[in-house]
Design a protein around this motif. Structure first.
Motif, PDB file in Angstrom:
ATOM      1  N   PHE A  90       3.380   5.561   7.651  1.00 46.73           N
ATOM      2  CA  PHE A  90       3.678   4.254   7.156  1.00 46.73           C
ATOM      3  C   PHE A  90       3.294   3.193   8.094  1.00 46.73           C
TER       4      PHE A  90
ATOM      5  N   PHE B 168       1.806  -3.027   5.048  1.00 48.52           N
ATOM      6  CA  PHE B 168       2.881  -3.529   3.809  1.00 48.52           C
ATOM      7  C   PHE B 168       3.022  -5.148   3.987  1.00 48.52           C
TER       8      PHE B 168
ATOM      9  N   ASN C 286       0.183  -6.459   1.669  1.00 51.27           N
ATOM     10  CA  ASN C 286       0.633  -6.211   0.321  1.00 51.27           C
ATOM     11  C   ASN C 286       1.702  -6.984  -0.376  1.00 51.27           C
TER      12      ASN C 286
ATOM     13  N   ALA D 282      10.953  -8.046   3.928  1.00 52.84           N
ATOM     14  CA  ALA D 282      10.415  -6.972   4.643  1.00 52.84           C
ATOM     15  C   ALA D 282      10.406  -7.247   6.109  1.00 52.84           C
TER      16      ALA D 282
ATOM     17  N   ALA E 123       7.811  -4.890   8.072  1.00 50.08           N
ATOM     18  CA  ALA E 123       6.437  -5.534   7.930  1.00 50.08           C
ATOM     19  C   ALA E 123       6.041  -6.676   9.127  1.00 50.08           C
TER      20      ALA E 123
ATOM     21  N   ALA F 133      11.178   0.223   2.394  1.00 53.72           N
ATOM     22  CA  ALA F 133       9.987  -0.564   1.844  1.00 53.72           C
ATOM     23  C   ALA F 133       9.914  -0.321   0.327  1.00 53.72           C
TER      24      ALA F 133
ATOM     25  N   ALA G 240       4.835  -0.503  -1.166  1.00 54.65           N
ATOM     26  CA  ALA G 240       5.251   0.463  -0.107  1.00 54.65           C
ATOM     27  C   ALA G 240       4.315   1.541  -0.303  1.00 54.65           C
TER      28      ALA G 240
ATOM     29  N   SER H 249       0.852   1.273   1.111  1.00 53.48           N
ATOM     30  CA  SER H 249       0.927   0.997   2.571  1.00 53.48           C
ATOM     31  C   SER H 249       1.196   2.170   3.593  1.00 53.48           C
TER      32      SER H 249
END
Length: 269
Positions: A54, A59, A62, A71, A77, A97, A105, A108
């Motif tokens: 991840f 993230f 996005n 986040a 993030a 996420a 999520a 990402s």
């Protein structure tokens, strides 16, 4: 989306490597080298989930507005890659996420044998990132197919065929590939696999012998892929079943006729 991220988790078959490599004109040695460097040749973890990483900076890009702020506050993030070390297990972060924005999520994380980033689901051959993740959960062959599709879509197949390891590494892993010696590791893995015998092809099917013909004619040639079974009035598997039952019976009757023809003559009155 199933938040356990557990599917059928089917393992890669040896024949999948040359078969999928052929799509982009490379052999299994190049595919083996690529898989060794990306995930050490494993598509699933000890829990049967796809291997993932991840990426909090992905993230971040996005998301927008309140979702991004949430986040960032949760530590899921941040704006730039490398701001914080990654935990060993990415799944707790991914699940947290997903509670903020599932699609962002899933986009990402990098998934499976080829570590294809969810953002690249279309290049990998899928209509949605959710469909890509479902495939990643199901089968390592689908994981590898996604990576091969991505390689072809980004015109990296030529670099792999030419063993331009630096060019391939830059296109697949990004401009900072040198920090992880991605190209050097690819070359070393390829040398290793080049010294190992390739997977032998599957044996050709053995044709079923034809029974003798009553009039001495030559048996008709079987249609391709029909393993020597002649087509009859029935089709498909039922035709094959009748052929398998009747062929030995006909052969036995003919053999008996040759040995004792008197048994088949009409008795004189």
């Amino acid at each position: 989306m199933d938040m356990t991220f557990k599917g059928a988790a089917r393992r890669l078959d040896d024949l999948d490597l040359p078969k999928l490599g052929a799509r982009i004109g490379v052999g299994e040695d190049e595919i083996h080298a690529f898989l060794d460097v990306e995930t050490s040749g494993r598509g699933f973890d000890a829990h049967g989930r796809p291997i993932i990483l991840f990426e909090p900076h992905v993230f971040y890009r996005n998301l927008a507005g309140a979702a991004r702020a949430k986040a960032v506050a949760a530590g899921l993030a941040y704006a730039k890659w490398g701001e914080k070390p990654y935990p060993r297990d990415s799944y707790p972060r991914l699940k947290a996420a997903c509670a903020i924005d599932e699609t962002a999520a899933l986009r990402s994380a990098s998934w499976g044998l080829g570590q294809v980033l969810g953002e690249n689901f279309r290049a990998a051959g899928f209509l949605t990132v959710q469909a890509m993740v479902e495939a990643m959960m199901a089968d390592e062959a689908l994981q590898l197919a996604a990576a091969v599709n991505f390689i072809a879509a980004n015109r990296l197949d030529g670099k792999l065929r030419k063993h331009d390891w630096a060019g391939f590494a830059k296109g697949y892993n990004g401009a900072s590939y040198g920090k992880n010696a991605y190209d050097i590791r690819l070359a070393e893995a390829f040398r290793k696999w080049s010294g190992i015998r390739d997977t032998p092809p599957p044996p050709a099917p053995v044709p079923i012998p034809q029974p003798p013909q009553p009039n001495g004619s030559t048996p008709a040639k079987a249609e391709p892929g029909k393993a020597g079974v002649r087509r009859g009035p029935l089709s498909g598997s039922l035709s094959g079943l009748w052929a398998a039952v009747l062929a030995p019976l006909v052969a036995a009757i003919l053999s008996l006729f040759r040995k004792a023809p008197s048994l088949f003559r009409k008795a004189k009155p």
